[in-house]
Design an enzyme around this catalytic site. Structure first.
Site, PDB file in Angstrom:
ATOM      1  N   LYS A 116       4.264 -15.110 -27.069  1.00 17.84           N
ATOM      2  CA  LYS A 116       5.648 -15.557 -27.043  1.00 17.84           C
ATOM      3  C   LYS A 116       5.887 -16.842 -27.845  1.00 17.84           C
ATOM      4  O   LYS A 116       5.060 -17.744 -27.866  1.00 17.84           O
ATOM      5  CB  LYS A 116       6.113 -15.794 -25.602  1.00 17.84           C
ATOM      6  CG  LYS A 116       6.196 -14.551 -24.762  1.00 17.84           C
ATOM      7  CD  LYS A 116       7.252 -13.581 -25.263  1.00 17.84           C
ATOM      8  CE  LYS A 116       8.649 -14.130 -25.151  1.00 17.84           C
ATOM      9  NZ  LYS A 116       9.045 -14.414 -23.759  1.00 17.84           N
ATOM     10  N   SER A 130       4.754 -19.065 -23.561  1.00 20.26           N
ATOM     11  CA  SER A 130       4.791 -18.510 -22.210  1.00 20.26           C
ATOM     12  C   SER A 130       3.489 -18.822 -21.497  1.00 20.26           C
ATOM     13  O   SER A 130       2.418 -18.820 -22.103  1.00 20.26           O
ATOM     14  CB  SER A 130       5.002 -16.995 -22.276  1.00 20.26           C
ATOM     15  OG  SER A 130       4.708 -16.385 -21.033  1.00 20.26           O
ATOM     16  N   HIS A 185      32.343  -7.955 -33.634  1.00 20.12           N
ATOM     17  CA  HIS A 185      31.940  -7.220 -32.424  1.00 20.12           C
ATOM     18  C   HIS A 185      30.419  -7.046 -32.352  1.00 20.12           C
ATOM     19  O   HIS A 185      29.931  -6.126 -31.696  1.00 20.12           O
ATOM     20  CB  HIS A 185      32.619  -5.845 -32.353  1.00 20.12           C
ATOM     21  CG  HIS A 185      34.104  -5.890 -32.517  1.00 20.12           C
ATOM     22  ND1 HIS A 185      34.956  -6.182 -31.483  1.00 20.12           N
ATOM     23  CD2 HIS A 185      34.883  -5.708 -33.620  1.00 20.12           C
ATOM     24  CE1 HIS A 185      36.213  -6.158 -31.922  1.00 20.12           C
ATOM     25  NE2 HIS A 185      36.193  -5.880 -33.220  1.00 20.12           N
ATOM     26  N   GLU A 241      18.371 -22.351 -26.449  1.00 23.90           N
ATOM     27  CA  GLU A 241      18.721 -21.854 -25.124  1.00 23.90           C
ATOM     28  C   GLU A 241      19.199 -22.976 -24.217  1.00 23.90           C
ATOM     29  O   GLU A 241      20.174 -22.818 -23.459  1.00 23.90           O
ATOM     30  CB  GLU A 241      17.514 -21.152 -24.497  1.00 23.90           C
ATOM     31  CG  GLU A 241      17.163 -19.828 -25.171  1.00 23.90           C
ATOM     32  CD  GLU A 241      15.911 -19.187 -24.616  1.00 23.90           C
ATOM     33  OE1 GLU A 241      15.668 -18.031 -24.954  1.00 23.90           O
ATOM     34  OE2 GLU A 241      15.170 -19.855 -23.853  1.00 23.90           O
TER      35      GLU A 241
END
Length: 471
Positions: free
Chosen positions: A283, A277, A156, A290
């Site tokens: 970043k 970024s 979970h 992704e």
């Protein structure tokens, strides 16, 4: 331009219809399969006395010349000729004359395209199998590189029990191993030769299908001509394999994205496999993970599209089946690229073992082991569970962990606690104690690595068999 099938028609095909029904923009990638199948067919026709040996030689030489032209970039595909089959046949007839027109004897585009696609899928199974094998090796290398690293195990997405990081990664190895086995099933379904089925009913000519199958190295021949031209199960099986594989990659991607975040900092990805970024200088984005996670939906879509195409088709061939290829080709390209870049990303991954271990100092991942301790002292598990639950609640109120409690505090909850409780609930003891088959103990993980290596040795034999079959 006159059509190879135009004898029955009094009007030219509408230009929009030509563009709508044409498949040459995507099925041209099967040119090698189409030419190999045609050469095998021509040789068989000559062997069976259906065409002359001279015609067979002209056809073979002409097709080989066309193959050289295509690979040299000297062949123009025409939309008006619809597909790869008619583009090649038209050019062949222009080059060698009437002999080219004899090539299509005893076959149809229905069994011709089925043959091409079977051969193409079979070839791609070999290529993807090699890439999947490399990904498995990358996962196994990580497990071997970090054999003693302990991390929180989750259910979970909540801290559950301590596990070896290698154990966690090996879970993915065995997922990919099942994917490899499913890919083997795709191979078996693709390794069936449909040529000789004609349009749907077979042919009146005395052909030798076994001869063609032998030349093209097929293991089996379709037993039913209708099934041969209408079957797309092997494509559905490939899309299903690909969907499950991408789902597994997506699950791992989700964990890599979480682990590489500042909130976790369990791993660091190599700069070569991340991007930055345009506005935020700090970043470092896990774009590979992704994108793989994102492309999974694309592959799922192709599976659903093909299932939808096939679900309502009467036997035998229908033009709807032309829709089998774009999704198939895109899935093949997506899977191959994903596997290649993913293996490279995993090999560049750095594990922050200290941070993983530190994360376990302030949680209650050892609570189950405390309950097991009481069970071994004679307390029924349900009662032990309640005792430990009360201990945890006490610790939360006192801002402590279980390891912070004194023996006197332990005994407030059960007289069965003794001095050995602190050793019993150390993280190392918790991990080592889970020595059941398939568990997370170091001994079991070492055994799992041995099993994984044995599996890969068997997989290598399958890959050797797949790669021997080349056009």
């Amino acid at each position: 331009m006159s059509k190879l099938w135009g004898g029955r028609f009094a009007k030219n095909t509408d230009v929009m219809v030509e563009e709508f029904t044409s498949s040459i923009s995507f099925d041209s990638r099967m040119y090698r399969q189409d030419i190999a199948g045609s050469i095998a067919h021509a040789r068989m026709l000559a062997q069976c006395g259906i065409i002359s040996q001279d015609d067979a030689r002209l056809i073979t030489d002409g097709l080989n010349d066309i193959l050289a032209d295509i690979e040299a970039g000297n062949f123009s595909f025409e939309v008006s000729l619809e597909d790869i089959h008619m583009n090649i046949e038209k050019r062949l007839t222009e080059r060698i004359g009437p002999a080219g027109g004899r090539l299509h004897t005893a076959r149809s585009r229905n069994d011709q395209v089925a043959l091409d696609t079977h051969m193409y899928v079979r070839e791609q199974v070999a290529a993807i199998g090699g890439l999947l094998f490399d990904l498995e090796q990358a996962v196994l290398d990580i497990a071997n590189k970090y054999p003693e690293t302990i991390m929180p195990g989750y259910t979970h997405l909540q801290r559950a029990q301590p596990i070896l990081f290698a154990h966690h990664m090996l879970a993915y190895f065995f997922m990919f191993e099942r994917d490899f086995r499913r890919l083997g099933g795709v191979w078996e379904s693709a390794d069936i030769m449909p040529l000789g089925a004609g349009a749907l009913a077979g042919t009146t000519f005395p052909i030798d299908r076994e001869l063609v199958a032998s030349e093209l190295k097929f293991g089996r021949i379709y037993e039913n001509s209708i099934d041969a031209v209408s079957d797309r199960d092997y494509i559905l099986e490939f899309l299903s394999f690909a969907s499950i594989l991408m789902m597994h990659l997506s699950r791992l991607s989700e964990e890599i994205i979480l682990w590489s975040s500042t909130e976790f900092s369990f791993i660091e990805l190599d700069d070569a496999h991340c991007t930055g970024s345009s506005i935020m200088p700090q970043k470092k984005n896990p774009d590979v993970a992704e994108l793989v996670r994102g492309k999974t939906g694309r592959v799922f879509g192709h599976l659903m599209a093909m299932l939808t195409v096939a679900k309502g088709l009467p036997l035998a061939y229908n033009k709807d089946l032309q829709e089998d290829k774009e999704g198939l080709f895109d899935t093949i390209d997506t899977v191959k690229f994903s596997l290649t870049v993913y293996a490279a990303m995993l090999r560049g991954l750095k594990v922050n073992s200290g941070i993983m271990r530190q994360a376990l100092k302030n949680d209650f991942s050892n609570a189950t082991d405390m309950a097991d301790y009481l069970v071994k002292k004679g307390l029924p598990f349900r009662q032990a569970h309640e005792v430990v639950g009360k201990c945890v609640a006490y610790c939360l109120n006192e801002h402590k962990t279980l390891a912070d409690l004194s023996l006197a505090e332990f005994k407030q909850f059960s007289p069965l606690f003794d001095m050995d409780i602190l050793e019993a609930i150390t993280i190392e003891t918790c991990v080592a104690a889970r020595n059941s088959l398939g568990g997370t103990s170091p001994a079991q993980v070492r055994q799992a690595v041995t099993v994984a290596k044995s599996i890969m040795e068997k997989q290598q034999k399958h890959l050797d068999m797949y790669t021997k079959i080349k056009l």
